[in-house]
Design a protein around this motif. Structure first.
Motif, PDB file in Angstrom:
ATOM      1  N   ALA A  96      34.807 -22.504 -71.110  1.00  0.00           N
ATOM      2  CA  ALA A  96      34.740 -21.261 -71.890  1.00  0.00           C
ATOM      3  C   ALA A  96      34.705 -20.006 -71.039  1.00  0.00           C
ATOM      4  O   ALA A  96      35.303 -18.987 -71.399  1.00  0.00           O
ATOM      5  CB  ALA A  96      33.525 -21.289 -72.816  1.00  0.00           C
ATOM      6  N   GLY A  97      34.023 -20.059 -69.904  1.00  0.00           N
ATOM      7  CA  GLY A  97      33.942 -18.876 -69.054  1.00  0.00           C
ATOM      8  C   GLY A  97      35.317 -18.381 -68.646  1.00  0.00           C
ATOM      9  O   GLY A  97      35.582 -17.177 -68.654  1.00  0.00           O
ATOM     10  N   MET A  98      36.222 -19.311 -68.326  1.00  0.00           N
ATOM     11  CA  MET A  98      37.562 -18.948 -67.882  1.00  0.00           C
ATOM     12  C   MET A  98      38.464 -18.582 -69.045  1.00  0.00           C
ATOM     13  O   MET A  98      39.158 -17.563 -69.021  1.00  0.00           O
ATOM     14  CB  MET A  98      38.164 -20.121 -67.089  1.00  0.00           C
ATOM     15  N   THR A  99      38.489 -19.418 -70.075  1.00  0.00           N
ATOM     16  CA  THR A  99      39.399 -19.161 -71.202  1.00  0.00           C
ATOM     17  C   THR A  99      39.013 -17.892 -71.954  1.00  0.00           C
ATOM     18  O   THR A  99      39.881 -17.120 -72.356  1.00  0.00           O
ATOM     19  CB  THR A  99      39.427 -20.356 -72.161  1.00  0.00           C
ATOM     20  N   THR A 100      37.727 -17.644 -72.109  1.00  0.00           N
ATOM     21  CA  THR A 100      37.273 -16.428 -72.794  1.00  0.00           C
ATOM     22  C   THR A 100      37.669 -15.189 -72.018  1.00  0.00           C
ATOM     23  O   THR A 100      38.149 -14.198 -72.586  1.00  0.00           O
ATOM     24  CB  THR A 100      35.743 -16.450 -72.999  1.00  0.00           C
ATOM     25  N   ALA A 101      37.490 -15.221 -70.697  1.00  0.00           N
ATOM     26  CA  ALA A 101      37.840 -14.070 -69.860  1.00  0.00           C
ATOM     27  C   ALA A 101      39.331 -13.763 -69.954  1.00  0.00           C
ATOM     28  O   ALA A 101      39.731 -12.595 -70.037  1.00  0.00           O
ATOM     29  CB  ALA A 101      37.440 -14.336 -68.414  1.00  0.00           C
ATOM     30  N   LEU A 102      40.167 -14.789 -69.966  1.00  0.00           N
ATOM     31  CA  LEU A 102      41.610 -14.579 -70.059  1.00  0.00           C
ATOM     32  C   LEU A 102      42.019 -14.083 -71.441  1.00  0.00           C
ATOM     33  O   LEU A 102      42.862 -13.199 -71.576  1.00  0.00           O
ATOM     34  CB  LEU A 102      42.357 -15.865 -69.704  1.00  0.00           C
ATOM     35  N   HIS A 103      41.423 -14.654 -72.481  1.00  0.00           N
ATOM     36  CA  HIS A 103      41.700 -14.174 -73.841  1.00  0.00           C
ATOM     37  C   HIS A 103      41.337 -12.702 -73.977  1.00  0.00           C
ATOM     38  O   HIS A 103      42.056 -11.920 -74.603  1.00  0.00           O
ATOM     39  CB  HIS A 103      40.916 -14.996 -74.875  1.00  0.00           C
ATOM     40  N   ASP A 104      40.219 -12.312 -73.369  1.00  0.00           N
ATOM     41  CA  ASP A 104      39.736 -10.933 -73.502  1.00  0.00           C
ATOM     42  C   ASP A 104      40.661  -9.908 -72.849  1.00  0.00           C
ATOM     43  O   ASP A 104      40.624  -8.730 -73.211  1.00  0.00           O
ATOM     44  CB  ASP A 104      38.320 -10.811 -72.908  1.00  0.00           C
ATOM     45  N   VAL A 105      41.477 -10.336 -71.884  1.00  0.00           N
ATOM     46  CA  VAL A 105      42.427  -9.394 -71.271  1.00  0.00           C
ATOM     47  C   VAL A 105      43.826  -9.542 -71.869  1.00  0.00           C
ATOM     48  O   VAL A 105      44.783  -8.927 -71.385  1.00  0.00           O
ATOM     49  CB  VAL A 105      42.497  -9.560 -69.729  1.00  0.00           C
ATOM     50  N   GLY A 106      43.939 -10.360 -72.928  1.00  0.00           N
ATOM     51  CA  GLY A 106      45.205 -10.461 -73.630  1.00  0.00           C
ATOM     52  C   GLY A 106      46.132 -11.561 -73.178  1.00  0.00           C
ATOM     53  O   GLY A 106      47.326 -11.563 -73.524  1.00  0.00           O
ATOM     54  N   TYR A 107      45.603 -12.514 -72.394  1.00  0.00           N
ATOM     55  CA  TYR A 107      46.443 -13.620 -71.951  1.00  0.00           C
ATOM     56  C   TYR A 107      46.605 -14.684 -73.034  1.00  0.00           C
ATOM     57  O   TYR A 107      45.720 -14.867 -73.876  1.00  0.00           O
ATOM     58  CB  TYR A 107      45.868 -14.258 -70.684  1.00  0.00           C
ATOM     59  N   ILE A 108      47.727 -15.382 -72.996  1.00  0.00           N
ATOM     60  CA  ILE A 108      48.008 -16.479 -73.929  1.00  0.00           C
ATOM     61  C   ILE A 108      47.925 -17.788 -73.155  1.00  0.00           C
ATOM     62  O   ILE A 108      48.499 -17.924 -72.075  1.00  0.00           O
ATOM     63  CB  ILE A 108      49.410 -16.326 -74.561  1.00  0.00           C
ATOM     64  N   MET A 109      47.196 -18.760 -73.707  1.00  0.00           N
ATOM     65  CA  MET A 109      47.081 -20.076 -73.096  1.00  0.00           C
ATOM     66  C   MET A 109      48.240 -20.950 -73.585  1.00  0.00           C
ATOM     67  O   MET A 109      48.453 -21.088 -74.784  1.00  0.00           O
ATOM     68  CB  MET A 109      45.767 -20.759 -73.488  1.00  0.00           C
ATOM     69  N   THR A 110      48.958 -21.537 -72.655  1.00  0.00           N
ATOM     70  CA  THR A 110      50.091 -22.371 -73.032  1.00  0.00           C
ATOM     71  C   THR A 110      50.389 -23.380 -71.936  1.00  0.00           C
ATOM     72  O   THR A 110      50.088 -23.136 -70.762  1.00  0.00           O
ATOM     73  CB  THR A 110      51.350 -21.515 -73.295  1.00  0.00           C
ATOM     74  N   SER A 111      50.984 -24.498 -72.313  1.00  0.00           N
ATOM     75  CA  SER A 111      51.452 -25.487 -71.338  1.00  0.00           C
ATOM     76  C   SER A 111      52.972 -25.464 -71.258  1.00  0.00           C
ATOM     77  O   SER A 111      53.575 -26.334 -70.629  1.00  0.00           O
ATOM     78  CB  SER A 111      50.966 -26.890 -71.728  1.00  0.00           C
ATOM     79  N   ASN A 112      53.573 -24.460 -71.890  1.00  0.00           N
ATOM     80  CA  ASN A 112      55.024 -24.336 -71.926  1.00  0.00           C
ATOM     81  C   ASN A 112      55.480 -23.196 -71.007  1.00  0.00           C
ATOM     82  O   ASN A 112      55.410 -22.027 -71.367  1.00  0.00           O
ATOM     83  CB  ASN A 112      55.500 -24.077 -73.358  1.00  0.00           C
ATOM     84  N   ALA A 113      55.916 -23.555 -69.810  1.00  0.00           N
ATOM     85  CA  ALA A 113      56.433 -22.594 -68.825  1.00  0.00           C
ATOM     86  C   ALA A 113      55.523 -21.375 -68.648  1.00  0.00           C
ATOM     87  O   ALA A 113      55.953 -20.236 -68.809  1.00  0.00           O
ATOM     88  CB  ALA A 113      57.837 -22.147 -69.221  1.00  0.00           C
ATOM     89  N   PRO A 114      54.252 -21.580 -68.296  1.00  0.00           N
ATOM     90  CA  PRO A 114      53.340 -20.438 -68.119  1.00  0.00           C
ATOM     91  C   PRO A 114      53.649 -19.659 -66.847  1.00  0.00           C
ATOM     92  O   PRO A 114      54.268 -20.183 -65.917  1.00  0.00           O
ATOM     93  CB  PRO A 114      51.968 -21.114 -68.021  1.00  0.00           C
ATOM     94  N   ASP A 115      53.194 -18.402 -66.834  1.00  0.00           N
ATOM     95  CA  ASP A 115      53.316 -17.599 -65.609  1.00  0.00           C
ATOM     96  C   ASP A 115      52.432 -18.178 -64.498  1.00  0.00           C
ATOM     97  O   ASP A 115      52.802 -18.151 -63.322  1.00  0.00           O
ATOM     98  CB  ASP A 115      52.881 -16.160 -65.877  1.00  0.00           C
ATOM     99  N   TYR A 116      51.260 -18.659 -64.888  1.00  0.00           N
ATOM    100  CA  TYR A 116      50.279 -19.147 -63.914  1.00  0.00           C
ATOM    101  C   TYR A 116      49.671 -20.476 -64.355  1.00  0.00           C
ATOM    102  O   TYR A 116      49.502 -20.731 -65.553  1.00  0.00           O
ATOM    103  CB  TYR A 116      49.120 -18.154 -63.768  1.00  0.00           C
ATOM    104  N   VAL A 117      49.320 -21.279 -63.377  1.00  0.00           N
ATOM    105  CA  VAL A 117      48.356 -22.364 -63.567  1.00  0.00           C
ATOM    106  C   VAL A 117      47.049 -21.839 -62.995  1.00  0.00           C
ATOM    107  O   VAL A 117      46.996 -21.425 -61.827  1.00  0.00           O
ATOM    108  CB  VAL A 117      48.778 -23.652 -62.838  1.00  0.00           C
TER     109      VAL A 117
END
Length: 264
Positions: A96-117
């Protein structure tokens, strides 16, 4: 002439708490900072928990730290990615610490050709998730990790941490990650910016020479090493760099807060 200390950065595990048990002097240290009106941040490379979670954990141990005064490697990583590639996409191994922080800056979580791992801390590393991360990096995703710590503590002994799993991924892909957390000075600079502090009047307190002291040193901060955590007294001289001062524990630093406030 050394300038007075105006702001304080401190590591959490090994300085304020150990295995969720309070280290003597920690509640008094934080209380003294707040009474003196000092700006401060509690820093941690642990990316599992959100600041709200950590605030509750510290409060349960008897340490009253505001949520806004906690800065994690997950927050620093999210801030870095948002600056590099705003509103990007990421495949995340973490909690949660990581996913929440990324969601809060507007990132989208995906396993389909992401910009970053993005590799963070978790207590349930999945072979399937690691395999997917390897495949995505091979396909061109950029590799980011929250911190290089190879192990983490537990009551039963050491646990594999982000650095160990990152090494596995690197071995499989040949791609090195960019580590955002300590000892990267980026973590320190982002913390300083958060509280509008200057390196010349800030101290970093930590229990590890290879992360806390090194990152503080490379960011131009004074560094206070405490021997209540990972670093043993006999190992300090083995490093090619030294902390500004060495203390047995945070309890020995409490009087300095009062002294600095009185000297003004």
């Amino acid at each position: 002439m050394t300038k007075p200390i105006e702001t304080w950065l401190t590591d959490m595990d090994g300085v304020l708490v150990h295995e969720e048990k309070v280290i003597p002097g920690a509640p008094e240290f934080i209380a003294r900072l707040r009474e003196a009106g000092r700006k401060f941040l509690v820093l941690t490379n642990n990316s599992i928990f959100t600041p709200r979670d950590l605030c509750a954990r510290l409060r349960a141990a008897g340490i009253d730290v505001p949520e806004s005064a906690i800065w994690t490697s997950a927050l620093a990583t999210a801030q870095f990615l948002n600056e590099q590639r705003p509103e990007g996409t990421a495949y995340v191994i973490g909690e949660a610490g990581m996913t929440t922080a990324l969601h809060d800056v507007g990132y989208i979580m995906t396993s389909n050709a992401p910009d970053y791992v993005v590799l963070g801390e978790t207590r349930t590393y999945s072979f399937e998730a690691i395999t997917r991360a390897i495949q995505l990096i091979e396909a061109g995703a950029r590799f980011i990790a929250t911190n290089p710590d190879a192990t983490g503590p537990s009551p039963a002994g050491s646990l594999p941490a982000t650095g160990s799993v990152a090494a596995l991924v690197t071995k499989a892909t040949g791609v090195e990650p960019y580590f955002v957390g300590k000892p990267n000075p980026l973590m320190m600079r982002s913390a300083l910016n958060k509280i509008e502090a200057h390196s010349e009047t800030t101290v970093m307190i930590g229990d590890r020479m290879d992360t806390d002291v090194l990152s503080g040193l490379e960011s131009g901060l004074r560094t206070f090493l405490v021997l209540s955590g990972s670093t043993r007294p006999g190992t300090v001289d083995r490093y090619p760099f030294r902390p500004t001062q060495v203390f047995s524990s945070i309890a020995d630093i409490v009087p300095l807060v009062t002294q600095e406030a009185t000297d003004e």
